[in-house]
Design a protein around this motif. Structure first.
Motif, PDB file in Angstrom:
ATOM      1  N   LYS A 139      87.599  44.075  68.377  1.00  0.00           N
ATOM      2  CA  LYS A 139      87.324  43.370  67.127  1.00  0.00           C
ATOM      3  C   LYS A 139      86.249  42.318  67.340  1.00  0.00           C
ATOM      4  CE  LYS A 139      90.375  42.066  64.228  1.00  0.00           C
ATOM      5  NZ  LYS A 139      91.495  41.345  63.616  1.00  0.00           N
ATOM      6  N   GLY A 140      85.505  42.034  66.294  1.00  0.00           N
ATOM      7  CA  GLY A 140      84.419  41.055  66.374  1.00  0.00           C
ATOM      8  C   GLY A 140      83.290  41.520  65.462  1.00  0.00           C
ATOM      9  N   LYS A 141      82.469  40.603  65.015  1.00  0.00           N
ATOM     10  CA  LYS A 141      81.426  40.940  64.046  1.00  0.00           C
ATOM     11  C   LYS A 141      80.510  42.044  64.539  1.00  0.00           C
ATOM     12  CE  LYS A 141      81.330  36.446  61.698  1.00  0.00           C
ATOM     13  NZ  LYS A 141      80.509  35.268  61.329  1.00  0.00           N
ATOM     14  N   VAL A 142      80.043  41.909  65.775  1.00  0.00           N
ATOM     15  CA  VAL A 142      79.124  42.912  66.329  1.00  0.00           C
ATOM     16  C   VAL A 142      79.831  44.249  66.502  1.00  0.00           C
ATOM     17  CG1 VAL A 142      77.674  43.533  68.291  1.00  0.00           C
ATOM     18  CG2 VAL A 142      77.721  41.165  67.468  1.00  0.00           C
ATOM     19  N   SER A 143      81.045  44.212  67.079  1.00  0.00           N
ATOM     20  CA  SER A 143      81.801  45.448  67.306  1.00  0.00           C
ATOM     21  C   SER A 143      82.159  46.130  65.998  1.00  0.00           C
ATOM     22  CB  SER A 143      83.075  45.141  68.103  1.00  0.00           C
ATOM     23  OG  SER A 143      82.765  44.631  69.374  1.00  0.00           O
ATOM     24  N   THR A 144      82.521  45.337  64.994  1.00  0.00           N
ATOM     25  CA  THR A 144      82.868  45.906  63.688  1.00  0.00           C
ATOM     26  C   THR A 144      81.659  46.568  63.049  1.00  0.00           C
ATOM     27  OG1 THR A 144      84.594  44.238  63.349  1.00  0.00           O
ATOM     28  CG2 THR A 144      83.783  45.390  61.394  1.00  0.00           C
ATOM     29  N   ALA A 145      80.495  45.908  63.152  1.00  0.00           N
ATOM     30  CA  ALA A 145      79.260  46.492  62.621  1.00  0.00           C
ATOM     31  C   ALA A 145      78.911  47.785  63.360  1.00  0.00           C
ATOM     32  CB  ALA A 145      78.116  45.501  62.727  1.00  0.00           C
ATOM     33  N   LEU A 146      79.110  47.782  64.684  1.00  0.00           N
ATOM     34  CA  LEU A 146      78.839  48.978  65.487  1.00  0.00           C
ATOM     35  C   LEU A 146      79.790  50.115  65.093  1.00  0.00           C
ATOM     36  CD1 LEU A 146      77.285  50.315  67.787  1.00  0.00           C
ATOM     37  CD2 LEU A 146      78.965  49.325  69.385  1.00  0.00           C
ATOM     38  N   ALA A 147      81.055  49.770  64.851  1.00  0.00           N
ATOM     39  CA  ALA A 147      82.029  50.776  64.418  1.00  0.00           C
ATOM     40  C   ALA A 147      81.584  51.410  63.100  1.00  0.00           C
ATOM     41  CB  ALA A 147      83.410  50.137  64.260  1.00  0.00           C
TER      42      ALA A 147
END
Length: 432
Positions: free
Chosen positions: A91-99
């Motif tokens: 979880k996290g802004k970057v990881s969520t965007a990547l998902a």
């Protein structure tokens, strides 16, 4: 085509983001597991492995083969994949965007990949697409028996047999009425779906038996009081759930996705109204299961109670379908507290959720095995039955590495590939 692809790409984006944030997952079995990670009792790596183990086989062995057979995407092909993508990243802004990015690419891959695979099959020396279409044929007829199986599991075999016999009789009466054209509107004969009516009759029996089990406890609702924070968590994210519902409903209106094998096969045959009826019947049956897991875990489903599929099919255009899908999800979420009280008041209805799921799984296992055998035998007569029987029994002996539902469809694809090899070797002449 551009709009259709765009909808599925956006659905891939939204599905992966919701899974990553723990807002919604499609796999019912994953829903109770996600809070274990959100509340710190399970690592993200463990959650990722669990998601892959529970969903990957269903995507490859169930979702994709059924989609190829019917020419319409089974929603499992997309949303089980986005479950894996979203839960595999931290979880996290970057990881969520990547998902979201990976989910969008996955949605595009599923949409264009299915078309590529079907086109590729048609160019082979032995074109087995037509034969492979037989995989879903038994599903439509067999599916109507699941309420009777659920009743037998929960309330006893005798009640299950009664429901089965009445549903079977209702089906044959509708067949007679259709044949004799006894139902007309303005002189135009009305044709009803025998399987759809039988399914509705079975569901009436199931709900009647379930509601008879009434709780005598008049205290505050257990579900509603224990899990109020988790229900509020779902309500907090209702806006993105509404987006998901809108996209799914619009996709269903375009007839590019279906929520279950029975409606998929009906839609592929051009039976739109029957497909909608089957979709609504399935949704009604799944309400107790989805509602219970959502209330207890605070994790919803991207398609909600799945009423968005039927609404999308019956809508006059994709825009109306999208609006209807969003409103349906909104209503479902805000009714969760009342559903919690209802399920506590009628524990038989709550318990029916798991029995319905078990019954559907068993029916699909049998129907898809029969369909796979028929398809394989149509592709390579004689060898097809031999191959499916062997694959099924060897899979059982090996401890079931392939889920039973996938054996028939995957076996039929394997026979198609083997048939092409035999043709190239001059050992088999395709039937004319």
């Amino acid at each position: 085509m551009v709009l259709e692809a765009g909808i599925l790409i956006l659905l891939g984006v939204v599905g992966a983001i919701m899974a990553n944030m723990g807002i919604a997952v499609f796999n019912d079995g994953l829903r109770p597991v996600v809070p274990e990670n959100l509340e710190g009792r399970m690592s993200r790596k463990e959650l990722s492995v669990t998601a892959f183990a529970m969903s990957f086989g269903l995507v490859i062995g169930f979702g994709i083969p059924i989609s190829i057979a019917g020419g319409i995407l089974l929603i499992h092909s997309i949303l089980l994949g986005t479950d894996i993508i979203g839960l595999s990243l931290n979880k996290g802004k970057v990881s969520t965007a990547l998902a979201g990015l990976i989910g969008g690419l996955y949605g595009a891959g599923v949409y264009f990949g299915l078309q590529f695979v079907v086109s590729g099959f048609e160019k082979l020396p032995l074109n087995f697409v037509e034969g492979f279409n037989l995989v879903g044929a038994p599903v439509v007829v067999s599916f109507m028996v699941f309420p009777a199986i659920a009743i037998a599991l929960q309330f006893g075999v005798k009640k299950g047999i009664i429901a089965f016999l009445v549903a079977a009789l209702a089906r044959q009466i509708i067949v007679f009425l259709n044949t004799e054209q006894l139902i007309t509107i303005g002189g135009t004969p009305v044709v009803l779906s025998p399987e759809g009516i039988a399914l509705v009759v079975g569901m009436i029996f199931l709900m009647t038996y379930a509601i008879k089990e009434k709780s005598e406890d008049t205290s505050l609702s257990t579900l509603a009081s224990l899990f109020v924070d988790r229900v509020n968590r779902i309500k907090k994210h209702v806006w993105i759930l509404m987006v998901s519902g809108a996209l799914i409903s619009a996709a269903a209106n375009y007839l590019i996705v279906a929520g279950d094998p029975i409606s998929l096969n009906l839609l592929s045959e051009g039976k739109v109204s029957e497909g909608a009826i089957a979709s609504f019947a399935k949704a009604i049956g799944f309400v107790p299961l989805i509602a219970s897991t959502a209330i207890a875990t605070g994790v919803y489903g991207p398609a909600g109670f799945t009423f968005v599929f039927g609404a999308g099919i019956l809508s006059p255009n994709p825009l109306v379908a999208a609006i209807a899908g969003a409103l349906i999800i909104f209503a479902e979420v805000w009714l969760l507290t009342y559903l919690a009280k209802f399920l506590d008041r009628y524990p038989g209805v709550r318990a029916s959720g798991e029995n319905i799921r078990t019954a559907m799984t068993r029916v699909l296992e049998v129907a898809l095995l029969i369909g796979g055998a028929n398809a394989a035998n149509a592709i390579v007569p004689g060898f097809g039955f031999f191959a499916i029987a062997g694959i099924y029994l060897l899979n059982e002996a090996a401890g079931r590495p392939i889920v039973r539902m996938a054996v028939g469809p995957l076996g039929a694809i394997a026979v198609g590939i083997i048939g092409n090899i035999l043709v190239l070797l001059g050992l088999f002449t395709p039937p004319q």
